[in-house]
Scaffold this motif. Structure first.
Motif, short mmCIF file in Angstrom:
data_model
loop_
_atom_site.label_atom_id
_atom_site.label_comp_id
_atom_site.label_asym_id
_atom_site.label_seq_id
_atom_site.Cartn_x
_atom_site.Cartn_y
_atom_site.Cartn_z
N GLN A 1 -1.58 9.42 -0.02
CA GLN A 1 -3.40 9.94 1.03
C GLN A 1 -4.23 9.52 -0.28
OE1 GLN A 1 -4.28 12.24 3.84
NE2 GLN A 1 -5.91 11.87 3.94
N ALA A 2 -3.64 10.38 -1.43
CA ALA A 2 -4.48 10.19 -2.59
C ALA A 2 -4.45 9.13 -3.11
CB ALA A 2 -4.04 11.73 -3.53
N GLY B 1 -9.60 3.31 -3.48
CA GLY B 1 -10.74 2.60 -2.40
C GLY B 1 -10.45 2.48 -1.14
N TRP B 2 -9.77 3.07 -0.08
CA TRP B 2 -9.20 3.09 1.04
C TRP B 2 -9.79 4.76 1.30
CZ3 TRP B 2 -7.03 -1.42 3.65
CH2 TRP B 2 -7.07 -2.06 2.53
N LEU C 1 0.80 -1.31 0.16
CA LEU C 1 -0.36 -0.02 -0.21
C LEU C 1 0.93 1.40 -0.04
CD1 LEU C 1 -2.80 -1.08 2.97
CD2 LEU C 1 -2.86 -0.95 0.51
N PRO C 2 0.84 2.40 -0.60
CA PRO C 2 1.05 3.79 -0.71
C PRO C 2 1.48 4.16 0.61
CG PRO C 2 -0.85 3.88 -1.86
CD PRO C 2 -1.03 2.30 -1.48
N GLY C 3 2.62 3.83 0.39
CA GLY C 3 2.85 5.29 2.08
C GLY C 3 2.97 4.24 3.38
N LYS C 4 2.84 3.07 3.03
CA LYS C 4 3.03 1.81 3.84
C LYS C 4 2.91 2.21 5.47
CE LYS C 4 7.46 0.52 2.46
NZ LYS C 4 9.00 0.46 2.97
N PRO C 5 1.29 2.43 5.59
CA PRO C 5 0.15 2.41 7.06
C PRO C 5 0.53 1.97 7.77
CG PRO C 5 -0.81 2.01 5.00
CD PRO C 5 -0.05 1.68 3.98
N ASP C 6 0.74 2.62 9.06
CA ASP C 6 1.57 1.80 10.24
C ASP C 6 -0.29 0.82 10.68
OD1 ASP C 6 2.94 3.64 10.69
OD2 ASP C 6 1.65 5.33 11.08
N ARG D 1 -12.03 -4.03 5.70
CA ARG D 1 -12.45 -2.55 6.07
C ARG D 1 -12.39 -1.72 5.57
NH1 ARG D 1 -15.07 -2.05 11.58
NH2 ARG D 1 -14.73 -4.20 12.62
N ARG D 2 -11.36 -2.10 5.31
CA ARG D 2 -11.03 -0.79 3.77
C ARG D 2 -10.42 0.83 4.24
NH1 ARG D 2 -8.71 -2.72 -1.04
NH2 ARG D 2 -9.05 -1.39 -2.15
#
Length: 137
Positions: A101-102, A108-109, A46-51, A57-58
């Protein structure tokens, strides 16, 4: 100037700063887990490797440090010393954050950005997390 650090000491301090598993992130992780939600960490696809990633739930959560991501609080300002170094570096971080984020939203997240300073009020933080994770939109 007793609080001025030598370049070697400053370098040692900066080397200790982590990108993952920070105190604010760990606080959010414990809180979310305690509320009964399960998640994955730092998904590389995923972009940015979310924490925190809540796949079914996306939804994703980023826990940003106020300094490193230029939050509007008092800790999120560009240092006066070596401004020619810090300003482009920190502005690149904010530009990268916006792009990631964009990209996530386009895929769809739903994205929640939590700031380090927001973790100090744990009741408000828990309410914000619950609202984000329980609501469809």
């Amino acid at each position: 100037m007793a609080d001025t650090l030598t370049p070697e000491r400053r370098s040692a301090n900066m080397a200790k700063i982590r990108a993952k598993h920070t105190k604010p992130e760990m606080l959010v992780r414990r809180m979310v887990h305690g509320m009964g939600f399960r998640y994955r960490l730092h998904r590389k696809d995923l972009p940015g490797k979310p924490d925190l990633v809540f796949g079914p739930r996306r939804k994703v959560i980023f826990v940003h440090g106020c300094f490193w991501h230029l939050h509007k609080c008092r800790d999120g300002r560009i240092p006066a010393s070596r401004r020619d170094y810090w300003e482009p570096k920190l502005l690149r971080n904010t530009q990268r954050d916006a792009q990631q984020q964009a990209a996530l939203q386009a895929a769809g997240w739903q994205v929640l950005i939590l700031w380090e300073c927001e973790t100090k009020d744990q009741d408000a933080l828990q309410n914000r997390l619950r609202d984000f994770l329980q609501n469809e939109k």
